[in-house]
Structure formats: structure tokens, C-alpha cells
Design a protein around this motif. Structure first.
Motif, mmCIF file in Angstrom:
data_model
loop_
_atom_site.group_PDB
_atom_site.id
_atom_site.type_symbol
_atom_site.label_atom_id
_atom_site.label_comp_id
_atom_site.label_asym_id
_atom_site.label_seq_id
_atom_site.Cartn_x
_atom_site.Cartn_y
_atom_site.Cartn_z
ATOM 1 N N ASN A 116 0.720 -1.099 0.008
ATOM 2 C CA ASN A 116 0.015 0.009 -0.149
ATOM 3 C C ASN A 116 0.757 1.317 -0.032
ATOM 4 O OD1 ASN A 116 -2.598 -0.330 -0.265
ATOM 5 N ND2 ASN A 116 -3.115 -0.045 1.880
ATOM 6 N N ILE A 117 1.986 1.098 -0.418
ATOM 7 C CA ILE A 117 3.031 2.420 -0.296
ATOM 8 C C ILE A 117 2.387 3.514 -1.290
ATOM 9 C CG2 ILE A 117 5.477 3.169 -0.812
ATOM 10 C CD1 ILE A 117 4.953 1.083 1.457
ATOM 11 N N HIS A 118 1.702 3.317 -2.413
ATOM 12 C CA HIS A 118 1.207 4.197 -3.100
ATOM 13 C C HIS A 118 -0.182 4.837 -2.397
ATOM 14 C CE1 HIS A 118 -1.457 0.696 -3.730
ATOM 15 N NE2 HIS A 118 -2.167 1.384 -4.497
ATOM 16 N N THR A 119 -0.848 4.343 -1.538
ATOM 17 C CA THR A 119 -1.779 4.843 -0.732
ATOM 18 C C THR A 119 -1.253 5.800 0.390
ATOM 19 O OG1 THR A 119 -3.348 3.130 -1.128
ATOM 20 C CG2 THR A 119 -3.847 4.693 0.728
ATOM 21 N N TYR A 120 -0.222 5.386 0.789
ATOM 22 C CA TYR A 120 0.481 6.068 1.886
ATOM 23 C C TYR A 120 1.028 7.411 1.427
ATOM 24 C CZ TYR A 120 -0.346 2.012 4.581
ATOM 25 O OH TYR A 120 -0.830 0.966 5.277
ATOM 26 N N ARG A 122 0.050 9.140 -1.232
ATOM 27 C CA ARG A 122 -1.072 10.300 -1.374
ATOM 28 C C ARG A 122 -1.416 10.650 0.012
ATOM 29 N NH1 ARG A 122 -3.060 6.504 -5.425
ATOM 30 N NH2 ARG A 122 -4.197 5.442 -3.935
ATOM 31 N N ASN A 123 -1.556 9.913 1.093
ATOM 32 C CA ASN A 123 -1.777 10.306 2.365
ATOM 33 C C ASN A 123 -0.933 11.191 2.934
ATOM 34 O OD1 ASN A 123 -4.063 8.559 2.334
ATOM 35 N ND2 ASN A 123 -3.256 7.126 3.731
ATOM 36 N N GLN A 124 0.434 11.024 2.708
ATOM 37 C CA GLN A 124 1.436 12.047 3.105
ATOM 38 C C GLN A 124 1.269 13.374 2.541
ATOM 39 O OE1 GLN A 124 5.176 10.786 2.558
ATOM 40 N NE2 GLN A 124 6.259 12.612 2.984
ATOM 41 N N LEU A 125 0.924 13.481 1.482
ATOM 42 C CA LEU A 125 0.548 14.617 0.577
ATOM 43 C C LEU A 125 -0.636 15.440 1.117
ATOM 44 C CD1 LEU A 125 1.108 13.501 -3.122
ATOM 45 C CD2 LEU A 125 2.592 14.940 -1.761
ATOM 46 N N SER A 126 -1.577 14.887 1.791
ATOM 47 C CA SER A 126 -2.739 15.255 2.163
ATOM 48 C C SER A 126 -2.775 15.261 3.790
ATOM 49 C CB SER A 126 -4.137 14.591 1.690
ATOM 50 O OG SER A 126 -3.918 13.127 2.301
ATOM 51 N N LYS A 127 -1.618 14.893 4.464
ATOM 52 C CA LYS A 127 -1.377 14.980 5.749
ATOM 53 C C LYS A 127 -2.422 14.077 6.610
ATOM 54 C CE LYS A 127 1.102 19.224 5.801
ATOM 55 N NZ LYS A 127 1.203 20.626 6.020
ATOM 56 N N THR A 128 -2.567 12.735 5.995
ATOM 57 C CA THR A 128 -3.689 11.887 6.582
ATOM 58 C C THR A 128 -2.964 10.978 7.238
ATOM 59 O OG1 THR A 128 -5.313 12.601 4.757
ATOM 60 C CG2 THR A 128 -5.683 10.523 6.171
ATOM 61 N N GLU A 272 -7.091 5.046 -8.208
ATOM 62 C CA GLU A 272 -6.444 4.782 -6.958
ATOM 63 C C GLU A 272 -5.460 3.468 -6.723
ATOM 64 O OE1 GLU A 272 -8.792 5.619 -3.597
ATOM 65 O OE2 GLU A 272 -9.209 7.751 -4.270
ATOM 66 N N ASN A 273 -6.175 2.504 -7.545
ATOM 67 C CA ASN A 273 -5.365 1.180 -7.684
ATOM 68 C C ASN A 273 -4.234 0.882 -8.597
ATOM 69 O OD1 ASN A 273 -7.315 1.019 -9.340
ATOM 70 N ND2 ASN A 273 -8.174 -0.948 -9.076
ATOM 71 N N VAL A 274 -3.873 2.085 -8.935
ATOM 72 C CA VAL A 274 -2.977 1.993 -10.215
ATOM 73 C C VAL A 274 -1.422 2.947 -9.876
ATOM 74 C CG1 VAL A 274 -2.357 2.493 -12.758
ATOM 75 C CG2 VAL A 274 -4.434 1.568 -12.049
ATOM 76 N N ILE A 275 -0.403 2.309 -10.016
ATOM 77 C CA ILE A 275 0.893 3.126 -10.045
ATOM 78 C C ILE A 275 1.213 3.462 -11.447
ATOM 79 C CG2 ILE A 275 2.881 3.040 -9.147
ATOM 80 C CD1 ILE A 275 2.277 1.542 -6.926
ATOM 81 N N ILE A 276 1.739 4.596 -11.835
ATOM 82 C CA ILE A 276 2.258 4.782 -13.045
ATOM 83 C C ILE A 276 3.740 5.259 -13.044
ATOM 84 C CG2 ILE A 276 1.835 6.706 -14.847
ATOM 85 C CD1 ILE A 276 -1.284 6.697 -14.454
ATOM 86 N N THR A 277 4.205 4.739 -13.984
ATOM 87 C CA THR A 277 5.643 5.390 -14.123
ATOM 88 C C THR A 277 5.832 5.633 -15.698
ATOM 89 O OG1 THR A 277 6.606 2.966 -14.438
ATOM 90 C CG2 THR A 277 6.638 4.078 -12.298
ATOM 91 N N PRO A 278 6.485 6.692 -15.991
ATOM 92 C CA PRO A 278 6.417 6.825 -17.183
ATOM 93 C C PRO A 278 7.440 6.628 -18.517
ATOM 94 C CG PRO A 278 7.570 8.462 -16.039
ATOM 95 C CD PRO A 278 7.256 7.497 -15.206
#
Length: 320
Positions: A116-120, A122-128, A272-278
């Protein structure tokens, strides 16, 4: 008598250029990323390292001197393969250069989705401060590697460090170290229900175009993750998006897409269940060294002796 010409369409270290010059001291070597450096030399070039779209217009005709192209990438689907085959131009690719960086990216995506690193992030950016329903682990799970080349082999090797069962799929079906079970392409649908992770490492060919669609996603576990570092066109994107939105599969790590770069209004950014790298899975500090020293220079030594390149020579019939 005019000098034979080698064009390198990238900026390379002077040390690598000197190594090449020592092998072909009587040749003219033109190297640089700016098209103005090499554009006027294309007609006379015998060897080109690094393909660009505008090269086709100048070099794919009977009057061209071109005899060998060293692709800067592993995938060669963007090159005019039929025309090159007709003119009997040798084509070598960069297969093997990416084994370490891409296998690392594969596991970065697998672990991030699992833990769940991708979720965390996003949470860090919103301070959640939120648990995010974390429960999965990767140890002991089953990974299906669809395309067991250099990247697939390295991925299988790493998987064994996590105690994973490894299922492989490749054209020959021949066994391979670190692969517990090997299957052939026609058995793809048989192995999908067995996998907790499905990793696509295939090249894009006529056979692999839209290999993954609704049927394949329906066969996968609802708890499984898809990782695609091959080519975007291997997956029917709208069907994948539907499978993700309807939770037919748990998530995806995507380094490649059918149209790149993704537009800012692409719906992929919002899943939210996808991680994108370019399309950066193969990026590495050792890229130039591996392609020049490990592939091109050994092949060049064969070529100047009148032999064909032996490392990564592309089979035009297979497309890789």
C-alpha cells in the motif's frame, strides 16, 4: 576514396568513442544527440547506432549505404522492419541492458501495490494518518512471468528470494533456472487463474498485440495485480480500466501505455489502484556502458571481419 561512416545519434562518453575509434580508425564517426550533427550524413552511413523516425526517409532505399542498425532500445516495433528486412540490413537490439533496472522496477511496483505504499504517498501529501486497509504480503505468493527473456529471468531470480512460486511463459516452453513451471503462449489462459501477480515482459509483435483483454482479466484472481513493462499495446487499455474499476483485479503497475505520454486529462491518473511510471523502468546509470561495451563493440569486431553481428541479432520473422 570516401571514408566509411558510423553515426551514433546519442551523446556518448569520449572514452567509449575512443574505444570504437580504435577498432575502426579509418572510419568517420559522427556522434551527437542533435539531429543537425548527423542529418546530412545519413545517406552515406554504413552503421547507425540509435534509430530516429526521420532516418527512414533518408536510409531505407536502394541507394543507401546502410548495412547495420544498433537499436538503442530492446523493442524494435517502431522501426520499419519489413523494409529493413527487404534490404537485408542487420538489426541488433538492446536486449539484456535492462535486466537489472527493469526487474528492480517490477518488484518496486509489486511491493508498493502489496504494501500500500502508493496509498501512503497520497496520504502523506494530504497529511492523512490512515491505515489504508493494509493486509497483503508478497512472500510465498505466485508470480506469472509472461515472456521469459533476460528481464524475466532476473525477475524470477529475485522472486525466489521472497519464497515465491514462479510460473513462466515463453515461445519455446523450455525450462529455465528459477522457473518452477514453464508454459507456451497458447497456455496463457491456463496459468492466469494461478497467479497472484502477472508480469508482462513481452515485446510488441503481431502475436502479442492486445494479448490481454477482458477474457484474460476475467480469468485472473480478484486479488491479483498486473504489471506491464513490455509495451502498452499488449494490453487492451479500455478493457483493463474496466477490470480495475469493477475490481475484477486488485490493481496494476503500468510503465507503458498505448499512447505516450499520457495526456493530462487521461483517466488513468485518477485510478487509486494503479501506479504509473513514465516508461522509465529501463533507465539506469549503466545504460550507455552496457549497450556500447557489452553489445555494440563486440558486434563491431565481428562486423569489420566480414561476419554478421552475433549479439542480439533481431529475427525479422519473429519481430525481436
Amino acid at each position: 576514396m570516401p571514408k566509411r561512416k558510423l553515426i551514433i545519434t546519442y551523446n556518448i562518453d569520449q572514452a567509449y568513442r575512443q574505444e570504437i575509434n580504435d577498432i575502426i580508425p579509418d572510419w568517420e564517426i559522427i556522434a551527437g544527440k542533435k539531429r543537425s550533427v548527423w542529418l546530412n550524413h545519413l545517406k552515406e552511413a554504413e552503421i547507425i547506432v540509435g534509430w530516429k523516425k526521420e532516418i527512414t526517409h533518408h536510409c531505407i532505399d536502394k541507394e543507401s549505404n546502410l548495412r547495420w542498425v544498433q537499436s538503442w532500445s530492446s523493442g524494435v516495433n517502431g522501426l520499419p522492419l519489413d523494409e529493413m528486412a527487404a534490404q537485408k540490413i542487420f538489426l541488433t537490439n538492446a536486449s539484456g541492458v535492462h535486466a537489472y533496472p527493469i526487474s528492480e522496477t517490477i518488484f518496486a511496483l509489486m511491493l508498493a501495490l502489496t504494501r500500500n505504499i502508493h496509498t501512503y504517498v497520497r496520504n502523506q501529501l494530504s497529511k492523512t494518518w490512515n491505515h489504508g486497509n493494509l493486509k497483503l504480503e508478497i512472500h510465498g505468493k505466485t508470480v506469472g512471468i509472461i515472456g521469459v527473456g533476460a528481464i524475466g529471468k532476473e525477475t524470477a531470480k529475485i522472486a525466489k528470494a521472497f519464497g515465491m512460486k514462479v510460473i513462466g511463459l515463453r515461445r519455446s516452453g523450455n525450462p529455465e533456472e528459477y522457473i518452477d513451471e514453464m508454459y507456451k503462449p497458447e497456455q496463457l489462459n491456463t496459468i492466469l487463474p494461478l497467479c497472484d501477480y502477472v508480469v508482462i515482459t513481452l515485446p510488441l509483435t503481431k502475436e502479442t498485440y492486445h494479448l490481454f483483454g477482458t477474457q484474460q482479466f476475467n480469468l485472473m484472481k480478484s486479488s491479483s495485480f498486473l504489471i506491464n513493462i513490455g509495451r502498452g499495446e499488449i494490453v487492451a487499455e479500455e478493457e483493463l480500466m474496466k477490470a480495475l474499476n469493477e475490481q475484477q483485479i486488485a490493481g496494476a503497475g503500468l510503465d507503458v501505455f498505448e499512447k505516450e505520454p499520457l495526456s493530462k486529462d487521461s483517466p488513468w491518473w485518477n485510478l487509486e489502484n494503479v501506479i504509473i511510471t513514465p516508461h522509465t523502468a529501463g533507465s539506469t546509470e549503466y545504460y550507455d556502458k552496457r549497450i556500447i561495451q557489452d553489445i555494440f563493440i563486440p558486434n563491431l569486431k565481428h562486423y569489420i571481419q566480414g561476419a554478421e553481428p552475433v549479439i542480439n541479432l533481431v529475427d525479422y520473422v519473429k519481430g525481436y
